[in-house]
Every structure is written in C-alpha cells, then in structure tokens.
Design a protein around this motif. Structure first.
Motif, PDB file in Angstrom:
ATOM      1  N   ASN A 109       2.755  18.027  10.732  1.00  0.00           N
ATOM      2  CA  ASN A 109       2.527  16.821   9.927  1.00  0.00           C
ATOM      3  C   ASN A 109       1.057  16.665   9.573  1.00  0.00           C
ATOM      4  N   GLN A 110       0.137  17.025  10.490  1.00  0.00           N
ATOM      5  CA  GLN A 110      -1.303  16.949  10.212  1.00  0.00           C
ATOM      6  C   GLN A 110      -1.701  17.945   9.124  1.00  0.00           C
ATOM      7  N   LEU A 111      -1.145  19.161   9.181  1.00  0.00           N
ATOM      8  CA  LEU A 111      -1.465  20.170   8.160  1.00  0.00           C
ATOM      9  C   LEU A 111      -0.995  19.734   6.785  1.00  0.00           C
ATOM     10  N   LEU A 112       0.174  19.130   6.704  1.00  0.00           N
ATOM     11  CA  LEU A 112       0.719  18.707   5.420  1.00  0.00           C
ATOM     12  C   LEU A 112       0.145  17.379   4.954  1.00  0.00           C
ATOM     13  N   GLY A 113      -0.341  16.579   5.870  1.00  0.00           N
ATOM     14  CA  GLY A 113      -0.857  15.253   5.523  1.00  0.00           C
ATOM     15  C   GLY A 113       0.257  14.233   5.302  1.00  0.00           C
ATOM     16  N   ALA A 114       1.472  14.588   5.615  1.00  0.00           N
ATOM     17  CA  ALA A 114       2.624  13.686   5.473  1.00  0.00           C
ATOM     18  C   ALA A 114       3.694  14.122   6.460  1.00  0.00           C
ATOM     19  N   ASP A 115       4.688  13.287   6.587  1.00  0.00           N
ATOM     20  CA  ASP A 115       5.787  13.623   7.499  1.00  0.00           C
ATOM     21  C   ASP A 115       6.665  14.702   6.891  1.00  0.00           C
TER      22      ASP A 115
END
Length: 138
Positions: A33-39
C-alpha cells in the motif's frame, strides 16, 4: 475440552507461530500500500481458515414454566361464612376452610413447592358451596 500439559504447550507454540505469520502478512500488505500510495484490493485467501468459520452455538431448549394463575379473591358477601381451599400435595387432596381473607391471601401468595391449587370456593354457615372463585380441576 481437556488437554494435557504437552498438548497445551504445542497449541501455544502453534498460536504464536500463527500470530507471527499474520503479522508478516500485515506488514507485507502495508508495504504494498505504501509503494502504490493507495489501498490495493487484496483478495481474500483461497482457503477457508477454521477461525473464520462461524458456527452456531447449540442452544438448549428453554423450559417454559407454567404461569401460576393469579387469584385475587374477593371479600365474603352476605350469606357466605368462609372460603374453602382445595389443593393437592404429594398426590393427596386436601381441603381447608379459612374465614379470614388475610389467611387465604397468605396461602395463595406463598404456597408450598409441592402444592397445586385446585379450587377456591365460598361456603355458607352449613358448609355448602356458594360460589366457585377459582377452579383448575377441569
């Protein structure tokens, strides 16, 4: 469910291992989720975990208590001399006369555990029934 000491130690070890694995899954999903910046829409696991199965608890049949009839006897009318109370206790039928309404109410309010009220009547001075106030015999 009873378990021996060795079984309890093994169960606790496995529960600790399970907790560690779940913590690893949580940490991995958090990093994604941190890498994508979203859930990220994670799918549910393809297997059914025993802890996710909802079981119905067996319910015991509730015993329905028979409600005792509420009897509120009236005062004696003209021509009535007393009350006759008939009940059974341990299979034996008994009758008692009470001239005072307080005595009748006391008997009706706190009957003996094995006592079953059958009939309450008013009687005249000769002992003949005048009116039946309560009858559970039919």
């Amino acid at each position: 469910m009873s378990a021996s000491s060795e079984e309890l130690i093994a169960i606790n070890s496995l529960l600790i291992e399970r907790e560690a694995e779940l913590a690893r899954v949580y940490a991995t999903e958090s990093r994604i989720n941190q890498l994508l910046g979203a859930d990220y829409p994670f799918e549910a696991p393809g297997v059914t975990l025993p802890s996710s199965i909802k079981r119905k608890k067996p319910t015991k049949a509730k015993k329905v208590k028979a409600k005792a009839a509420v009897i509120k006897p009236r005062r004696l009318d003209t021509g009535e001399a007393a009350y006759r109370i008939t009940w059974t206790e341990r299979g034996q039928s008994t009758q008692q006369n009470a001239a005072d309404l307080k005595h009748l109410n006391a008997l009706l309010k706190e009957p003996l555990p094995s006592m079953k009220l059958l009939k309450v009547q008013t009687i005249d001075i000769a002992g003949a029934p005048v009116e039946t106030l309560y009858d559970a015999t039919f």
